[in-house]
Design an enzyme around this catalytic site. Sequence first.
Site, PDB file in Angstrom:
ATOM      1  N   LYS A  36       0.824  -1.222   0.000  1.00  0.00           N
ATOM      2  CA  LYS A  36       0.000   0.000   0.000  1.00  0.00           C
ATOM      3  C   LYS A  36       0.853   1.266   0.000  1.00  0.00           C
ATOM      4  CE  LYS A  36      -2.518   0.488   3.691  1.00  0.00           C
ATOM      5  NZ  LYS A  36      -2.215   1.677   4.499  1.00  0.00           N
ATOM      6  N   ARG A  81     -10.987   3.069   9.223  1.00  0.00           N
ATOM      7  CA  ARG A  81     -10.743   1.670   9.576  1.00  0.00           C
ATOM      8  C   ARG A  81     -11.984   0.987  10.125  1.00  0.00           C
ATOM      9  NH1 ARG A  81      -4.562   0.979  11.728  1.00  0.00           N
ATOM     10  NH2 ARG A  81      -3.587   2.215  10.099  1.00  0.00           N
ATOM     11  N   ARG A 100      11.610 -10.459   5.962  1.00  0.00           N
ATOM     12  CA  ARG A 100      12.196  -9.125   6.071  1.00  0.00           C
ATOM     13  C   ARG A 100      13.095  -9.031   7.307  1.00  0.00           C
ATOM     14  NH1 ARG A 100       8.036  -4.193   5.634  1.00  0.00           N
ATOM     15  NH2 ARG A 100       7.386  -4.946   7.690  1.00  0.00           N
ATOM     16  N   ARG A 143      12.208  -7.449  13.174  1.00  0.00           N
ATOM     17  CA  ARG A 143      11.318  -6.702  14.060  1.00  0.00           C
ATOM     18  C   ARG A 143      10.260  -7.628  14.638  1.00  0.00           C
ATOM     19  NH1 ARG A 143      10.976  -2.019   9.818  1.00  0.00           N
ATOM     20  NH2 ARG A 143      12.504  -0.536  10.615  1.00  0.00           N
ATOM     21  N   ARG A 192      -1.850  -9.917  13.073  1.00  0.00           N
ATOM     22  CA  ARG A 192      -2.169  -8.614  12.470  1.00  0.00           C
ATOM     23  C   ARG A 192      -3.070  -8.782  11.248  1.00  0.00           C
ATOM     24  NH1 ARG A 192       3.277  -6.187  10.940  1.00  0.00           N
ATOM     25  NH2 ARG A 192       2.168  -4.309  10.331  1.00  0.00           N
TER      26      ARG A 192
END
Length: 225
Positions: free
Chosen positions: A19, A93, A127, A160, A171
């Site tokens: 996004k 949201r 990542r 992370r 999430r």
Amino acid sequence: MGLQTVFRAVIMGAPGSGKGTVSSRIAQSFVLKHLSSGDMLRANIEAKTDLGLLMKSCIDQGQLVPDDVISRLILSSLRGLEQSSWLLDGFPRTVAQAEALDSVYDVDSVINLDVPFQTIRERLTSRWVHLPSGRVYNIDFNPPKKPGLDDVTGEPLAQRDDDSPETVSRRLKDYERQTQPVLEYYRSKGVLETFSGTETNKIWPHVHAFLTRKIPGNQQAVGKA
């Protein structure tokens, strides 16, 4: 002088859907402002506005910030942009937030990036980051020269907490549960446009072609595609 039509859009997509990349390409290709709700919220907290202080108080106490507080804060940030075309990223949201936005502005299009959750999981859990510099590596398509080490400093890379497989799965489930009613709300209003795929570079041409048809010619940047 002809009347310039203002174009207002919302972009939606799960964390890791691309996004941010698509938003920046839209802003570069078309004459509209990319407005990140996260940036707006942080700016209000840093400026110690009344709404910013109220929101910080909720966050500090570990409470969810009420819909009406977030809506008031975002809508106050949009004031002064009545003559501008914009792309709103990160808001709304919830359906209550979408209704609050609709009460003030007509949203012309809602761009929904539909990337399979399995693709996002692979993307995010691959990542790794050099924390001091913020340099990001991806084991699959942008790996470090030496496994586990930063190319520039040779220091160790870290993952992370947000990118751990368990956190990513949670999430994505939270995003789906929270966002599905908002997508249905915009679908019922006839403004939802969904772009499906697994690669941002393959989704982008379809987004660009859609916006080229939707946005008046005088709001398209010259020579950008």
